[in-house]
Design a protein around this motif. Structure first.
Motif, PDB file in Angstrom:
ATOM      1  N   VAL A  20      61.405   3.196  53.682  1.00  0.00           N
ATOM      2  CA  VAL A  20      62.561   2.967  52.812  1.00  0.00           C
ATOM      3  C   VAL A  20      63.677   3.963  53.128  1.00  0.00           C
ATOM      4  CG1 VAL A  20      63.364   3.000  50.416  1.00  0.00           C
ATOM      5  CG2 VAL A  20      61.193   1.907  50.990  1.00  0.00           C
ATOM      6  N   LEU A  21      63.320   5.226  53.347  1.00  0.00           N
ATOM      7  CA  LEU A  21      64.317   6.241  53.671  1.00  0.00           C
ATOM      8  C   LEU A  21      65.089   5.880  54.934  1.00  0.00           C
ATOM      9  CD1 LEU A  21      65.614   9.058  53.327  1.00  0.00           C
ATOM     10  CD2 LEU A  21      63.692   9.979  54.647  1.00  0.00           C
ATOM     11  N   VAL A  22      64.373   5.536  55.996  1.00  0.00           N
ATOM     12  CA  VAL A  22      65.018   5.233  57.270  1.00  0.00           C
ATOM     13  C   VAL A  22      65.764   3.907  57.197  1.00  0.00           C
ATOM     14  CG1 VAL A  22      64.641   4.825  59.730  1.00  0.00           C
ATOM     15  CG2 VAL A  22      63.334   6.605  58.549  1.00  0.00           C
ATOM     16  N   PHE A  23      65.153   2.910  56.590  1.00  0.00           N
ATOM     17  CA  PHE A  23      65.800   1.595  56.538  1.00  0.00           C
ATOM     18  C   PHE A  23      67.099   1.642  55.743  1.00  0.00           C
ATOM     19  CE2 PHE A  23      66.614  -2.629  54.859  1.00  0.00           C
ATOM     20  CZ  PHE A  23      66.501  -3.415  55.995  1.00  0.00           C
ATOM     21  N   PHE A  24      67.064   2.251  54.564  1.00  0.00           N
ATOM     22  CA  PHE A  24      68.258   2.289  53.735  1.00  0.00           C
ATOM     23  C   PHE A  24      69.283   3.301  54.256  1.00  0.00           C
ATOM     24  CE2 PHE A  24      65.616  -0.096  50.951  1.00  0.00           C
ATOM     25  CZ  PHE A  24      66.471  -0.818  50.129  1.00  0.00           C
ATOM     26  N   GLY A  25      68.815   4.471  54.686  1.00  0.00           N
ATOM     27  CA  GLY A  25      69.739   5.485  55.170  1.00  0.00           C
ATOM     28  C   GLY A  25      70.417   5.088  56.469  1.00  0.00           C
ATOM     29  N   VAL A  26      69.611   4.754  57.479  1.00  0.00           N
ATOM     30  CA  VAL A  26      70.178   4.338  58.762  1.00  0.00           C
ATOM     31  C   VAL A  26      70.877   2.994  58.610  1.00  0.00           C
ATOM     32  CG1 VAL A  26      69.654   3.757  61.154  1.00  0.00           C
ATOM     33  CG2 VAL A  26      68.466   5.665  60.043  1.00  0.00           C
ATOM     34  N   GLY A  27      70.303   2.122  57.779  1.00  0.00           N
ATOM     35  CA  GLY A  27      70.944   0.831  57.537  1.00  0.00           C
ATOM     36  C   GLY A  27      72.343   0.995  56.973  1.00  0.00           C
ATOM     37  N   ALA A  28      72.510   1.928  56.038  1.00  0.00           N
ATOM     38  CA  ALA A  28      73.843   2.184  55.473  1.00  0.00           C
ATOM     39  C   ALA A  28      74.801   2.686  56.545  1.00  0.00           C
ATOM     40  CB  ALA A  28      73.743   3.202  54.338  1.00  0.00           C
ATOM     41  N   ALA A  29      74.318   3.570  57.421  1.00  0.00           N
ATOM     42  CA  ALA A  29      75.165   4.096  58.494  1.00  0.00           C
ATOM     43  C   ALA A  29      75.608   2.989  59.440  1.00  0.00           C
ATOM     44  CB  ALA A  29      74.407   5.180  59.269  1.00  0.00           C
ATOM     45  N   VAL A  30      74.671   2.122  59.791  1.00  0.00           N
ATOM     46  CA  VAL A  30      74.983   1.030  60.728  1.00  0.00           C
ATOM     47  C   VAL A  30      75.897  -0.008  60.080  1.00  0.00           C
ATOM     48  CG1 VAL A  30      73.983  -0.894  61.997  1.00  0.00           C
ATOM     49  CG2 VAL A  30      72.884   1.344  62.087  1.00  0.00           C
ATOM     50  N   LEU A  53      69.956   9.393  47.748  1.00  0.00           N
ATOM     51  CA  LEU A  53      69.461   8.576  46.640  1.00  0.00           C
ATOM     52  C   LEU A  53      68.110   7.958  46.970  1.00  0.00           C
ATOM     53  CD1 LEU A  53      72.766   6.854  45.480  1.00  0.00           C
ATOM     54  CD2 LEU A  53      71.462   8.599  44.255  1.00  0.00           C
ATOM     55  N   THR A  54      67.906   7.620  48.235  1.00  0.00           N
ATOM     56  CA  THR A  54      66.609   7.055  48.624  1.00  0.00           C
ATOM     57  C   THR A  54      65.492   8.077  48.428  1.00  0.00           C
ATOM     58  OG1 THR A  54      67.658   5.602  50.245  1.00  0.00           O
ATOM     59  CG2 THR A  54      65.309   5.957  50.468  1.00  0.00           C
ATOM     60  N   VAL A  55      65.741   9.329  48.824  1.00  0.00           N
ATOM     61  CA  VAL A  55      64.738  10.370  48.597  1.00  0.00           C
ATOM     62  C   VAL A  55      64.490  10.550  47.110  1.00  0.00           C
ATOM     63  CG1 VAL A  55      64.363  12.864  48.709  1.00  0.00           C
ATOM     64  CG2 VAL A  55      65.059  11.628  50.748  1.00  0.00           C
ATOM     65  N   VAL A  57      64.848   8.369  44.664  1.00  0.00           N
ATOM     66  CA  VAL A  57      64.130   7.221  44.109  1.00  0.00           C
ATOM     67  C   VAL A  57      62.682   7.194  44.575  1.00  0.00           C
ATOM     68  CG1 VAL A  57      63.981   4.701  44.131  1.00  0.00           C
ATOM     69  CG2 VAL A  57      66.196   5.809  43.798  1.00  0.00           C
ATOM     70  N   MET A  58      62.462   7.353  45.872  1.00  0.00           N
ATOM     71  CA  MET A  58      61.106   7.223  46.395  1.00  0.00           C
ATOM     72  C   MET A  58      60.227   8.418  46.022  1.00  0.00           C
ATOM     73  SD  MET A  58      61.044   4.258  47.488  1.00  0.00           S
ATOM     74  CE  MET A  58      59.337   4.322  48.042  1.00  0.00           C
ATOM     75  N   ALA A  59      60.806   9.625  45.951  1.00  0.00           N
ATOM     76  CA  ALA A  59      60.017  10.778  45.509  1.00  0.00           C
ATOM     77  C   ALA A  59      59.609  10.601  44.049  1.00  0.00           C
ATOM     78  CB  ALA A  59      60.806  12.072  45.689  1.00  0.00           C
ATOM     79  N   SER A  60      60.504  10.025  43.253  1.00  0.00           N
ATOM     80  CA  SER A  60      60.171   9.748  41.857  1.00  0.00           C
ATOM     81  C   SER A  60      59.095   8.676  41.754  1.00  0.00           C
ATOM     82  CB  SER A  60      61.427   9.299  41.094  1.00  0.00           C
ATOM     83  OG  SER A  60      62.412  10.313  41.084  1.00  0.00           O
ATOM     84  N   ALA A  61      59.159   7.704  42.660  1.00  0.00           N
ATOM     85  CA  ALA A  61      58.229   6.573  42.596  1.00  0.00           C
ATOM     86  C   ALA A  61      56.831   6.926  43.078  1.00  0.00           C
ATOM     87  CB  ALA A  61      58.786   5.398  43.403  1.00  0.00           C
ATOM     88  N   VAL A  62      56.726   7.629  44.206  1.00  0.00           N
ATOM     89  CA  VAL A  62      55.406   7.865  44.802  1.00  0.00           C
ATOM     90  C   VAL A  62      55.082   9.338  44.993  1.00  0.00           C
ATOM     91  CG1 VAL A  62      55.446   5.624  45.960  1.00  0.00           C
ATOM     92  CG2 VAL A  62      56.240   7.661  47.187  1.00  0.00           C
ATOM     93  N   GLY A  63      55.931  10.220  44.468  1.00  0.00           N
ATOM     94  CA  GLY A  63      55.660  11.650  44.601  1.00  0.00           C
ATOM     95  C   GLY A  63      54.338  12.048  43.986  1.00  0.00           C
ATOM     96  N   ARG A  64      53.948  11.397  42.906  1.00  0.00           N
ATOM     97  CA  ARG A  64      52.670  11.722  42.254  1.00  0.00           C
ATOM     98  C   ARG A  64      51.488  11.358  43.142  1.00  0.00           C
ATOM     99  NH1 ARG A  64      49.901   7.367  40.653  1.00  0.00           N
ATOM    100  NH2 ARG A  64      50.963   5.351  40.689  1.00  0.00           N
ATOM    101  N   VAL A 170      61.766  14.758  36.972  1.00  0.00           N
ATOM    102  CA  VAL A 170      62.964  13.976  37.285  1.00  0.00           C
ATOM    103  C   VAL A 170      63.970  14.827  38.042  1.00  0.00           C
ATOM    104  CG1 VAL A 170      64.933  12.726  36.326  1.00  0.00           C
ATOM    105  CG2 VAL A 170      62.663  12.440  35.315  1.00  0.00           C
ATOM    106  N   LEU A 171      64.166  16.067  37.596  1.00  0.00           N
ATOM    107  CA  LEU A 171      65.194  16.911  38.187  1.00  0.00           C
ATOM    108  C   LEU A 171      64.835  17.402  39.585  1.00  0.00           C
ATOM    109  CD1 LEU A 171      66.380  19.043  35.137  1.00  0.00           C
ATOM    110  CD2 LEU A 171      67.506  17.081  36.212  1.00  0.00           C
ATOM    111  N   ALA A 172      63.555  17.604  39.879  1.00  0.00           N
ATOM    112  CA  ALA A 172      63.170  18.074  41.213  1.00  0.00           C
ATOM    113  C   ALA A 172      63.539  17.061  42.299  1.00  0.00           C
ATOM    114  CB  ALA A 172      61.687  18.410  41.264  1.00  0.00           C
ATOM    115  N   PRO A 173      63.156  15.769  42.164  1.00  0.00           N
ATOM    116  CA  PRO A 173      63.594  14.798  43.171  1.00  0.00           C
ATOM    117  C   PRO A 173      65.114  14.678  43.254  1.00  0.00           C
ATOM    118  CG  PRO A 173      61.789  13.899  41.880  1.00  0.00           C
ATOM    119  CD  PRO A 173      62.224  15.170  41.196  1.00  0.00           C
ATOM    120  N   ALA A 174      65.799  14.826  42.109  1.00  0.00           N
ATOM    121  CA  ALA A 174      67.260  14.742  42.112  1.00  0.00           C
ATOM    122  C   ALA A 174      67.865  15.887  42.909  1.00  0.00           C
ATOM    123  CB  ALA A 174      67.791  14.750  40.677  1.00  0.00           C
TER     124      ALA A 174
END
Length: 259
Positions: A20-30, A53-55, A57-64, A170-174
């Motif tokens: 998700v990080l690479v797809f959304f981040g690099v995708g946005a750049a491209v 924002l991807t980090v 969201v995803m750290a919040s989602a699967v960081g646990r 919440v604040l750590a991933p942010a």
């Protein structure tokens, strides 16, 4: 019923998060043309925010589940700092590289369906230096900026996940996500911003050419920067008391606060 994440769960979390990080981040750049010669400043802002924002969201989602590393440099820094068992590092790295390659493959396929986008001439949002850099940064400059910014990134990650830091889940991933955004603002014109070997390798593998021949820089520099941060954190700020004992022997039985 055992509610603790298994090794398979953690592998899946790192593959998905890195994808998700690479797809959304690099995708946005491209998609915004951030790496084109005629790039508008707003394209850099969009790309930087996409990565950050991807980090978040995803750290919040699967960081646990896995700690939410999504980056071989983060994993190395965590291990050097004593936040992660060394026996877990190879599986984390493999998972992250797989996620990055899958994202690169997905972007390559999608861009290949366009009649107006030529990957050979317009690239894949890969990192680079020299002629592949918007400002023509040298090899030495690329090594320094990538190592320095990765070290800063790891210091922030280790600090906000320190048990002595009263930061919510919440604040750590942010904080981590916004730090990655700031890193992009400071380096996109130089190298396209890596600080993450998996982010660099996925697009470079499919872009080929200079992107693939230069990708070693974006392995070496981030890993060196992460190691420096991991070694120096305890000297600078003191060792996290939650990790005073030896890190667990079993792979992945680490605290999920490492990112």
């Amino acid at each position: 019923m055992n509610s603790q994440p298994t090794t398979g769960h953690k592998v899946a979390a790192e593959v998905l998060g890195t994808f998700v990080l690479v797809f959304f981040g690099v995708g946005a750049a491209v998609m915004t043309g951030a790496f084109n010669e005629a790039a508008h400043p707003s394209h850099y802002v969009t790309t930087g925010l996409a990565f950050g924002l991807t980090v978040l969201v995803m750290a919040s989602a699967v960081g646990r589940i896995s700690g939410g590393h999504f980056n071989p440099a983060v994993t190395l820094g965590a291990a050097v700092a004593g936040r992660l068992s060394w026996s877990a590092v190879p599986l984390y790295w493999i998972s992250q590289i797989v996620g990055g390659v899958l994202a690169g493959a997905a972007l390559f396929f999608i861009l290949g369906t366009s009649d107006n986008y030529d990957v050979d001439t317009m690239g894949m949002g890969a990192n680079g230096f020299g002629d592949a850099s918007a400002i023509g940064i040298s090899l030495g400059g690329a090594l320094v900026i990538e190592a320095l910014l990765t070290a800063v990134f790891l210091w922030v990650i280790l600090a906000v996940t320190d048990s002595r830091t009263e930061v919510s889940a919440v604040l750590a991933p942010a904080a981590i996500g916004m730090m990655l955004t700031l890193i992009h603002f400071a380096s996109m014109s130089a190298t396209g911003t890596s600080v993450n070997p998996a982010r660099s390798f996925g697009p470079a593998l499919f872009a080929g050419g200079d992107a693939l021949s230069q990708v070693w820089v974006f392995f070496v520099a981030p890993l060196v920067g992460a190691a420096i941060a991991g070694v120096s954190y305890a000297f600078m700020f003191g060792k996290d008391p939650a990790f005073d004992e030896n890190t667990p022997e079993e792979p992945f039985e680490d605290l999920d606060r490492s990112n």
